[in-house]
Design a protein around this motif. Structure first.
Motif, short mmCIF file in Angstrom:
data_model
loop_
_atom_site.label_atom_id
_atom_site.label_comp_id
_atom_site.label_asym_id
_atom_site.label_seq_id
_atom_site.Cartn_x
_atom_site.Cartn_y
_atom_site.Cartn_z
N ARG A 99 0.87 -1.19 0.00
CA ARG A 99 0.00 0.00 0.00
C ARG A 99 0.90 1.22 0.00
O ARG A 99 1.46 1.59 1.03
CB ARG A 99 -0.89 -0.01 1.24
CG ARG A 99 -1.90 1.07 1.24
CD ARG A 99 -3.20 0.50 0.76
NE ARG A 99 -4.21 1.53 0.65
CZ ARG A 99 -5.05 1.54 -0.36
NH1 ARG A 99 -4.99 0.63 -1.29
NH2 ARG A 99 -5.97 2.46 -0.43
N GLU A 100 1.05 1.83 -1.15
CA GLU A 100 1.93 3.01 -1.27
C GLU A 100 1.10 4.27 -1.06
O GLU A 100 -0.05 4.35 -1.46
CB GLU A 100 2.57 3.03 -2.66
CG GLU A 100 3.45 1.83 -2.92
CD GLU A 100 4.00 1.81 -4.33
OE1 GLU A 100 3.74 2.74 -5.10
OE2 GLU A 100 4.68 0.83 -4.67
N GLU A 101 1.72 5.25 -0.42
CA GLU A 101 1.03 6.51 -0.18
C GLU A 101 1.91 7.64 -0.69
O GLU A 101 3.13 7.65 -0.47
CB GLU A 101 0.75 6.68 1.31
CG GLU A 101 -0.27 7.74 1.59
CD GLU A 101 -0.78 7.68 3.02
OE1 GLU A 101 -0.59 8.68 3.73
OE2 GLU A 101 -1.34 6.64 3.41
N ALA A 128 -1.13 24.18 -1.82
CA ALA A 128 -2.19 23.17 -1.71
C ALA A 128 -1.53 21.81 -1.59
O ALA A 128 -0.53 21.54 -2.27
CB ALA A 128 -3.11 23.21 -2.92
N TYR A 129 -2.06 20.96 -0.71
CA TYR A 129 -1.51 19.62 -0.48
C TYR A 129 -2.62 18.58 -0.59
O TYR A 129 -3.75 18.84 -0.22
CB TYR A 129 -0.89 19.51 0.92
CG TYR A 129 0.30 20.37 1.15
CD1 TYR A 129 1.57 19.94 0.76
CD2 TYR A 129 0.18 21.60 1.77
CE1 TYR A 129 2.68 20.74 0.97
CE2 TYR A 129 1.29 22.40 1.98
CZ TYR A 129 2.53 21.96 1.58
OH TYR A 129 3.62 22.75 1.78
N ARG A 130 -2.24 17.40 -1.04
CA ARG A 130 -3.15 16.25 -1.03
C ARG A 130 -2.32 14.98 -0.83
O ARG A 130 -1.15 14.93 -1.22
CB ARG A 130 -3.91 16.08 -2.36
CG ARG A 130 -4.83 17.19 -2.73
CD ARG A 130 -6.11 17.17 -1.89
NE ARG A 130 -7.09 18.10 -2.40
CZ ARG A 130 -7.05 19.42 -2.22
NH1 ARG A 130 -6.07 19.97 -1.54
NH2 ARG A 130 -8.00 20.19 -2.70
N GLN A 131 -2.94 13.98 -0.26
CA GLN A 131 -2.33 12.66 -0.14
C GLN A 131 -3.25 11.64 -0.78
O GLN A 131 -4.47 11.80 -0.74
CB GLN A 131 -2.10 12.27 1.32
CG GLN A 131 -0.96 13.00 1.96
CD GLN A 131 -0.65 12.46 3.35
OE1 GLN A 131 -1.54 12.03 4.07
NE2 GLN A 131 0.61 12.48 3.72
N TYR A 132 -2.66 10.63 -1.38
CA TYR A 132 -3.47 9.55 -1.92
C TYR A 132 -2.73 8.24 -1.77
O TYR A 132 -1.51 8.20 -1.65
CB TYR A 132 -3.85 9.81 -3.39
CG TYR A 132 -2.73 9.73 -4.39
CD1 TYR A 132 -2.52 8.58 -5.14
CD2 TYR A 132 -1.90 10.82 -4.61
CE1 TYR A 132 -1.50 8.52 -6.08
CE2 TYR A 132 -0.88 10.76 -5.54
CZ TYR A 132 -0.68 9.61 -6.28
OH TYR A 132 0.33 9.54 -7.20
N SER A 133 -3.53 7.18 -1.72
CA SER A 133 -2.99 5.82 -1.54
C SER A 133 -3.15 5.04 -2.82
O SER A 133 -4.08 5.26 -3.59
CB SER A 133 -3.72 5.10 -0.41
OG SER A 133 -3.53 5.77 0.79
N ARG A 148 -4.30 10.79 -9.56
CA ARG A 148 -3.31 11.86 -9.43
C ARG A 148 -3.74 13.09 -10.23
O ARG A 148 -3.67 14.22 -9.74
CB ARG A 148 -1.95 11.37 -9.90
CG ARG A 148 -0.84 12.37 -9.73
CD ARG A 148 0.51 11.77 -10.18
NE ARG A 148 1.57 12.70 -9.98
CZ ARG A 148 1.89 13.68 -10.84
NH1 ARG A 148 1.21 13.82 -11.96
NH2 ARG A 148 2.88 14.50 -10.58
N LYS A 149 -4.20 12.89 -11.46
CA LYS A 149 -4.64 14.02 -12.29
C LYS A 149 -5.85 14.72 -11.68
O LYS A 149 -5.94 15.95 -11.68
CB LYS A 149 -4.97 13.54 -13.71
CG LYS A 149 -3.75 13.23 -14.53
CD LYS A 149 -4.14 12.72 -15.90
CE LYS A 149 -2.90 12.31 -16.69
NZ LYS A 149 -3.25 11.72 -17.99
N GLU A 150 -6.77 13.95 -11.15
CA GLU A 150 -7.96 14.52 -10.51
C GLU A 150 -7.56 15.35 -9.28
O GLU A 150 -8.08 16.44 -9.06
CB GLU A 150 -8.91 13.40 -10.11
CG GLU A 150 -10.21 13.87 -9.53
CD GLU A 150 -11.12 12.71 -9.17
OE1 GLU A 150 -11.78 12.82 -8.13
OE2 GLU A 150 -11.16 11.72 -9.91
N LEU A 151 -6.64 14.83 -8.50
CA LEU A 151 -6.17 15.57 -7.32
C LEU A 151 -5.44 16.84 -7.72
O LEU A 151 -5.61 17.88 -7.07
CB LEU A 151 -5.27 14.68 -6.46
CG LEU A 151 -5.98 13.55 -5.71
CD1 LEU A 151 -4.97 12.63 -5.04
CD2 LEU A 151 -6.96 14.12 -4.70
#
Length: 171
Positions: A99-101, A128-133, A148-151
């Motif tokens: 599970r990569e974040e 602006a920051y976001r995290q995704y898994s 990633r593109k959506e974020l």
């Protein structure tokens, strides 16, 4: 036996209620999200950008124009001059394994001057920051790239919101 004749009052009541809701929401100052109001003494607005900030500047200009703000294509007639520069984006992996974040960040530096060149704000850094898994066993690379593109799009919208709030604060 039930009556088959419908009362003409009910359709009119629905229309009256709808008009009442519209009247109440407009009277309380309700505006659609993203609506930007800029006083006449700050219009027309000129936006300059460098490097990677060009797309963000174009999107900002389009949104401002949709809100009724006059955008100048030339520096001379403008009363407010917004400069966008040092647009940076980065991605770093914060968790490794199955599970990569990842953490995404966008950053831009903004400055504003009036028509005489007087600084209204200088070199303000907006971020602006976001995290995704991403699960390497179950998710495809296409899924990861799409997320990633959506974020990134969402983060650009956040930067534009921050810029518009900063411009409105000049009032």
């Amino acid at each position: 036996m039930p009556s088959l004749i419908k009362s003409p009052i009910k359709p009119h009541l629905g229309i009256a209620l709808l008009l009442l809701v519209v009247l109440v929401t407009s009277a309380c100052g309700f505006r659609l999200r993203g609506f930007i109001e800029l006083p006449e003494n700050l219009q027309p607005l000129y936006i300059s950008s460098q490097g990677g900030a060009n797309n963000l500047a174009a999107t900002l200009a389009r949104q401002l124009e949709q809100s009724g703000v006059v955008i100048s294509q030339e520096l001379d007639p403008s009363k407010l001059r917004l400069e966008l520069k040092d647009f940076n984006s980065s991605q770093r992996q914060v968790v490794f394994g199955q599970r990569e974040e990842f953490e995404l960040s966008l950053q831009i530096t903004a400055s504003a001057r009036d028509s005489q060149g007087e600084a209204l704000f200088t070199d303000e850094v907006l971020q602006a920051y976001r995290q995704y898994s991403y699960n390497s066993d179950t998710d495809s690379l296409l899924t990861r790239d799409s997320l990633r593109k959506e974020l990134l799009r969402s983060m650009e919208d956040d930067l534009i919101r921050q810029l518009t709030l900063r411009i409105q604060a000049l009032q």
